[in-house]
Motif scaffolding. Structure first.
Motif, short mmCIF file in Angstrom:
data_model
loop_
_atom_site.label_atom_id
_atom_site.label_comp_id
_atom_site.label_asym_id
_atom_site.label_seq_id
_atom_site.Cartn_x
_atom_site.Cartn_y
_atom_site.Cartn_z
N GLU A 186 1.12 -5.98 13.91
CA GLU A 186 -0.13 -5.68 14.63
C GLU A 186 -1.38 -6.22 13.95
N TYR A 187 -1.29 -6.63 12.69
CA TYR A 187 -2.49 -7.04 11.97
C TYR A 187 -2.61 -8.56 11.88
N ARG A 188 -3.83 -9.02 11.82
CA ARG A 188 -4.10 -10.43 11.54
C ARG A 188 -4.44 -10.57 10.06
N ALA A 189 -3.89 -11.57 9.43
CA ALA A 189 -4.10 -11.77 8.00
C ALA A 189 -5.44 -12.44 7.72
N ILE A 190 -6.12 -11.96 6.71
CA ILE A 190 -7.33 -12.60 6.21
C ILE A 190 -7.04 -13.10 4.80
N LYS A 191 -7.31 -14.38 4.59
CA LYS A 191 -7.01 -15.00 3.29
C LYS A 191 -8.30 -15.24 2.51
N LYS A 209 -7.07 -2.88 8.44
CA LYS A 209 -6.21 -1.78 8.00
C LYS A 209 -7.03 -0.90 7.06
N THR A 210 -7.19 0.35 7.43
CA THR A 210 -8.09 1.24 6.69
C THR A 210 -7.38 2.10 5.67
N GLY A 258 1.13 -5.13 7.55
CA GLY A 258 0.36 -4.19 6.75
C GLY A 258 0.42 -4.37 5.26
N PHE A 259 1.09 -5.41 4.77
CA PHE A 259 1.17 -5.66 3.33
C PHE A 259 0.03 -6.57 2.89
N ASP A 279 -10.73 0.77 -2.69
CA ASP A 279 -9.56 1.47 -3.25
C ASP A 279 -8.36 1.46 -2.31
N ARG A 280 -8.28 0.47 -1.46
CA ARG A 280 -7.16 0.42 -0.51
C ARG A 280 -5.90 -0.21 -1.11
N LEU A 281 -6.04 -1.02 -2.16
CA LEU A 281 -4.87 -1.70 -2.71
C LEU A 281 -4.03 -0.71 -3.51
#
Length: 341
Positions: free
Chosen positions: A22-27, A51-52, A82-83, A139-141
């Protein structure tokens, strides 16, 4: 794009994971400099957009002579589920080093010191991401439960991070034997004899699961099983002159703990090849199937053992491998099982 990898009618409970999540990757590209080792660590970071909640991380350790974009498709795919995916350059064995070697600027195509520096690269990058986590990533990682994807010598890197110990006595013995042309990786492993003969502490407790694609390390590491306690999956091919299945990978797999999986694919290449427009359709299909297997298997492994989603444990089974297999590139599973945790 991914192959269809359609689920068979006999396995109705398996999701079709061949499509992105469901997510699009941002590089983004980060530049870290380890002053202590004089290492410039250019690193690509792929994150799932919007992704929050907590983002589990996967670090990719590449093969010899690779560019960071070798596993860009895999990174985008995992990020869509989601990774976060971290892909660093390893300066002593990356594409720039390969180019310099081909120009005659080095006698060897990689630095023997990279057997030590590669794991230290990853630990250093994780340290830096921890320092940046609050300010840059809210602090999401999740940096306490990280997965490792290692390709070829990147698998050797991953085993060191998982706790495998160098065994120089065993390596000297194996390197004194006549060259086994069925296992060319021994030439690379023997380069480790150039290292100072001392104990190296390379294990990183943050690495909690490791997925190895055609790894090697049977001669360089001790065969004591108590060194590695995290879940490990090997994805290997049945005919591989670089890293022999029977003489390199099966013995290497046998010293792992009980929570480990060996997936053997038939008729696929060692290399994650980029094919020319003139390539035959059979070669193109093999490359597509290889990438599909790699994406699907790494996803379910990391979902189960990094994201800690128990609903993916049944995917680590012969039934799932049969469901995604595309003839004639059959898949076989040794070790592991649905009762793994």
């Amino acid at each position: 794009s991914l192959g269809t990898a359609e689920v068979t009618k006999s396995s109705p409970d398996f999701l079709d994971l061949s499509k992105p999540g469901e997510y699009r990757a941002i590089k983004q590209t980060l530049e870290f400099y380890d002053n202590q080792r004089d290492r410039n660590l250019v690193t690509d970071l792929y994150l799932p957009k919007n992704k929050t909640d907590s983002i589990p991380l996967i670090v990719v350790s590449n093969g010899l002579g690779a560019k960071r974009d070798r596993f860009e498709e895999l990174a985008n795919y995992l990020a869509s589920y989601g990774f976060g995916v971290v892909i660093p350059d390893h300066p002593g064995s990356d594409r720039n080093r390969q180019k310099a070697f081909l120009k005659g600027l080095y006698r060897e195509n990689f630095d023997a010191g990279d057997f030590v520096d590669r794991p230290l690269d990853i630990s250093y990058i994780l340290d830096r991401l921890e320092a940046l986590n609050t300010r840059n990533f809210n602090d999401r990682l999740n940096l306490s439960n990280v997965g490792l994807f290692g390709y070829s010598i990147g698998g050797t890197t991953g085993l060191s991070l998982a706790g495998a110990k160098f065994d120089f006595a065993q390596l000297e013995q194996d390197c004194d034997r006549p060259l086994n042309l069925l296992n060319i990786s021994i030439l690379y492993q023997c380069r480790a004899l150039e290292l100072p003969k001392q104990k190296y502490s390379l294990k990183d407790e943050r690495i909690q699961a490791a997925y190895m694609f055609v790894p090697f390390g049977n001669s360089i590491f001790s065969d004591r099983q108590d060194n590695i306690s995290i879940p490990v999956m090997f994805q290997v091919v049945d005919s591989d002159f670089l890293t022999s299945l029977l003489e390199e990978q099966v013995p290497l797999f046998n010293f792992l703990g009980t929570d480990s999986y060996l997936v053997i694919s038939e008729k696929l290449p060692h290399s994650n090849v980029t094919l020319s427009k003139e390539a035959r359709s059979s070669q193109a299909k093999a490359a597509r199937v290889a990438k599909t297997y790699q994406n699907l298997l790494s996803l379910v492994f990391f979902q189960a053992h990094v994201a800690k989603d128990g609903s993916y444990l049944p995917y680590l089974s012969s039934e799932y491998l049969q469901a995604i297999a595309e003839a004639p590139y059959n898949l076989h599973l040794l070790g592991g099982g649905q009762d793994s945790n």
